[in-house]
Design a protein around this motif. Structure first.
Motif, PDB file in Angstrom:
ATOM      1  N   MET A  32      -3.697  34.679  32.351  1.00 21.86           N
ATOM      2  CA  MET A  32      -3.520  36.125  32.236  1.00 21.86           C
ATOM      3  C   MET A  32      -2.055  36.498  32.459  1.00 21.86           C
ATOM      4  O   MET A  32      -1.399  35.967  33.340  1.00 21.86           O
ATOM      5  CB  MET A  32      -4.388  36.854  33.250  1.00 21.86           C
ATOM      6  CG  MET A  32      -4.395  38.360  33.065  1.00 21.86           C
ATOM      7  SD  MET A  32      -5.701  39.128  34.028  1.00 21.86           S
ATOM      8  CE  MET A  32      -5.819  40.727  33.231  1.00 21.86           C
ATOM      9  N   ASN A  62     -11.925  37.970  33.759  1.00 16.69           N
ATOM     10  CA  ASN A  62     -11.731  36.897  34.741  1.00 16.69           C
ATOM     11  C   ASN A  62     -12.029  37.373  36.164  1.00 16.69           C
ATOM     12  O   ASN A  62     -11.609  36.760  37.132  1.00 16.69           O
ATOM     13  CB  ASN A  62     -10.316  36.316  34.648  1.00 16.69           C
ATOM     14  CG  ASN A  62      -9.239  37.348  34.907  1.00 16.69           C
ATOM     15  OD1 ASN A  62      -9.537  38.523  35.057  1.00 16.69           O
ATOM     16  ND2 ASN A  62      -8.002  36.900  34.964  1.00 16.69           N
ATOM     17  N   ARG A  74      -9.555  42.868  32.742  1.00 18.14           N
ATOM     18  CA  ARG A  74      -9.599  42.401  34.125  1.00 18.14           C
ATOM     19  C   ARG A  74     -11.003  42.027  34.560  1.00 18.14           C
ATOM     20  O   ARG A  74     -11.187  41.293  35.532  1.00 18.14           O
ATOM     21  CB  ARG A  74      -9.016  43.468  35.048  1.00 18.14           C
ATOM     22  CG  ARG A  74      -7.523  43.693  34.834  1.00 18.14           C
ATOM     23  CD  ARG A  74      -7.063  44.995  35.438  1.00 18.14           C
ATOM     24  NE  ARG A  74      -7.282  45.040  36.872  1.00 18.14           N
ATOM     25  CZ  ARG A  74      -6.422  44.539  37.759  1.00 18.14           C
ATOM     26  NH1 ARG A  74      -5.304  43.995  37.365  1.00 18.14           N
ATOM     27  NH2 ARG A  74      -6.682  44.595  39.037  1.00 18.14           N
ATOM     28  N   ARG A 119     -11.310  31.357  36.682  1.00 23.96           N
ATOM     29  CA  ARG A 119      -9.991  31.954  36.475  1.00 23.96           C
ATOM     30  C   ARG A 119      -8.957  30.933  36.035  1.00 23.96           C
ATOM     31  O   ARG A 119      -8.027  31.251  35.291  1.00 23.96           O
ATOM     32  CB  ARG A 119      -9.529  32.632  37.759  1.00 23.96           C
ATOM     33  CG  ARG A 119     -10.338  33.879  38.061  1.00 23.96           C
ATOM     34  CD  ARG A 119     -10.046  34.370  39.432  1.00 23.96           C
ATOM     35  NE  ARG A 119     -10.763  35.604  39.723  1.00 23.96           N
ATOM     36  CZ  ARG A 119     -11.004  36.028  40.947  1.00 23.96           C
ATOM     37  NH1 ARG A 119     -10.616  35.316  41.986  1.00 23.96           N
ATOM     38  NH2 ARG A 119     -11.652  37.159  41.134  1.00 23.96           N
ATOM     39  N   ILE A 176     -10.939  39.662  37.972  1.00 24.73           N
ATOM     40  CA  ILE A 176      -9.901  40.213  38.858  1.00 24.73           C
ATOM     41  C   ILE A 176     -10.384  41.581  39.332  1.00 24.73           C
ATOM     42  O   ILE A 176     -10.185  41.975  40.468  1.00 24.73           O
ATOM     43  CB  ILE A 176      -8.561  40.361  38.095  1.00 24.73           C
ATOM     44  CG1 ILE A 176      -8.036  39.000  37.651  1.00 24.73           C
ATOM     45  CG2 ILE A 176      -7.524  41.088  38.936  1.00 24.73           C
ATOM     46  CD1 ILE A 176      -7.442  38.159  38.726  1.00 24.73           C
ATOM     47  N   PRO A 211     -12.534  30.883  41.323  1.00 26.41           N
ATOM     48  CA  PRO A 211     -11.289  30.265  40.872  1.00 26.41           C
ATOM     49  C   PRO A 211     -11.471  29.262  39.727  1.00 26.41           C
ATOM     50  O   PRO A 211     -10.577  29.125  38.888  1.00 26.41           O
ATOM     51  CB  PRO A 211     -10.770  29.575  42.137  1.00 26.41           C
ATOM     52  CG  PRO A 211     -11.268  30.423  43.243  1.00 26.41           C
ATOM     53  CD  PRO A 211     -12.639  30.865  42.793  1.00 26.41           C
TER      54      PRO A 211
END
Lengths: 225, 252
Positions: B93, B48, B45, B88, B50, B85
């Motif tokens: 994912m 990216n 995680r 990502r 998150i 973004p």
């Protein structure tokens, strides 16, 4: 005790004024609800901010807004602001604003509850495909939160609808004001206030059934997976 | 292609990742194994952002990414938020709990990113999404809401949703752990398909047999650190005590 003869004719005779009062009640409650939604969303957003200071500010405003009696709030806005800061609102504006602040404080909590009820995995997945924060709220979290938020929003609107009667104290000619005014001339407060009561029951029931339909619509289209 | 440079992260007092370093080359399949709580998912995680790392750096396609948060400069924070973004969208994912969007049809789930992130027009996005769903075998479920899908089907939607954006790397976070046993092999087959296609992948998994089959390299993590990295053969014959204990407990 003397026998009391009901005279429902009084309603019929004053129906136009009463209806006018009802329309004003509806207008002021709808305007108040619009403010409440805006305030509520705004303060709920602040509660989720990464800046602690914004969390605290929003939390305090929500707490104070919920604690203040509508009556006091109305006086502050209508008389207080005018006397102290020369900010003059019309009676209608002051009423809508007071309802908006009280309702907004409650709505902030409702929004917060609805948003936290959505699994964090949903926003994780939204971020993972490259959506930004705004898109994630607008497209993923809020549409799901609405189904949780809606029933409580209806409750709050019903509260505001009844709360709207308090604006009669600053002279807004809502239905209660008209009932009061007419009963001073006719000595028939019982009939007039009862009529108002029945109208409110009818209003509340129709709002609730509208919400029920809306909820069914929403849950039919999109269930939780 | 993806470099993790001295990444650390803690949740309060708990140090979940301690100075982790890892390089993943283009086309490589890396499986991360280790006991639960060893930081595997958190590491994934972090890649990216998150869960942004507390310190360290992620280099993706020669571009360096670091966590950024100024206490005072709100605008700089927003600018940083606006850039994430982009990263990502290049990294697909898939999650343990699927996280499909329950208020959207299968097709909408997959075409959302194409429309909002890749800015592809609606009709074209639907075409691409349909193709992506066909590849995972869901062409007959396009207009269905997730609550009418099995766990395996939901996970296929999630895989299609990630693949539709044509990512350069795929991250899999224990994607079979929440599935009924009979549905596991179907999802693993989807990943095998991607292995054959040469997709770069980082896979956190408890499916040891699968990991040793598909991985080019296996990473063994324990207590927030990478203990050992090696080819499946090297890890199988490891002499490192913790890795050895973990493997023998699992490969019974």
């Amino acid at each position: 005790m003397d026998k009391y003869d009901f005279s429902w004719r009084i309603i019929q005779e004053n129906l136009p004024e009463l209806i006018n009062g009802l329309i004003i009640t509806l207008q002021i409650s709808v305007a108040g609800m619009a403010f409440a939604l805006l305030f509520g969303l705004f303060f709920a957003t602040l509660r989720f901010s990464q800046y602690r200071i914004l969390n605290i500010v929003s939390n305090s405003i929500v707490q104070v807004g919920r604690s203040l009696p509508l009556f006091v709030l109305l006086f502050w806005i209508y008389y207080g602001l005018s006397l102290k800061f020369k900010i003059n609102f019309t009676d209608f504006q002051a009423g809508a604003l007071a309802l908006g602040i009280t309702g907004g404080a409650y709505m902030a909590e409702v929004f917060r509850g609805g948003i936290t009820a959505i699994d964090k995995g949903q926003s994780d997945a939204a971020f993972a495909i490259g959506l930004n924060r705004m898109q994630t709220s607008r497209l993923i979290v809020l549409p799901q939160a609405i189904r949780i938020i809606l029933p409580q929003t209806v409750n709050i609107y019903v509260g505001l609808l009844k709360g709207a009667t308090i604006v009669s104290v600053i002279g807004v000619a809502d239905m209660i004001y008209v009932a009061q005014y007419v009963s001073l001339e006719t000595f028939r407060p019982f009939e007039l206030y009862s009529f108002a009561g029945v109208v409110f029951i009818a209003l509340t029931l129709s709002v609730a059934s509208f919400a029920w339909l809306l909820e069914r619509q929403l849950s039919g289209k999109s269930r939780r997976g | 292609m993806l470099e993790i440079k001295s990444v650390s992260k803690s949740f309060g007092e708990l140090h979940v990742l301690k100075d982790v370093n890892l390089n993943v080359a283009k086309g490589e399949v890396v499986c991360i194994i280790g006991p639960s709580g060893s930081g595997k998912s958190t590491l994934l995680r972090c890649m990216n952002f998150i869960s942004p790392p507390d310190s360290g750096e992620i280099v993706f396609d020669k571009v360096s990414w670091r966590s950024y948060r100024s206490k005072f400069n709100v605008l700089a924070n927003l600018r940083y938020e606006k850039k994430l973004p982009q990263l990502r969208a290049e990294i697909g994912m898939v999650f343990q709990h699927f996280n499909v969007f329950p208020h959207m049809t299968t097709l909408e789930n997959v075409s959302l990113g194409l429309q909002k992130v890749r800015k592809i027009k609606k009709d074209e996005a639907k075409q691409v999404a349909t193709k992506s769903l066909e590849q995972v075998g869901l062409s007959d479920k396009l207009q269905v809401y997730p609550d009418q899908l099995s766990g395996g089907q939901k996970q296929r939607v999630a895989i299609a949703r990630a693949l539709a954006l044509n990512p350069k790397v795929m991250l899999f976070d224990e994607v079979t752990s929440a599935l009924d046993p009979e549905l596991v092999s179907g999802i693993l087959d989807e990943i095998r398909r991607l292995v054959r296609e040469g997709m770069t992948m980082i896979i956190v998994t408890h499916e040891m047999k699968f990991a040793f089959q598909v991985a080019h390299r296996i990473v063994f993590m324990d207590q927030g650190k990478i203990v050992q990295v090696g080819t499946p053969a090297e890890i199988r014959n490891t002499q490192e005590p913790r890795a050895k204990a973990f493997l023998s407990s699992i490969l019974e």
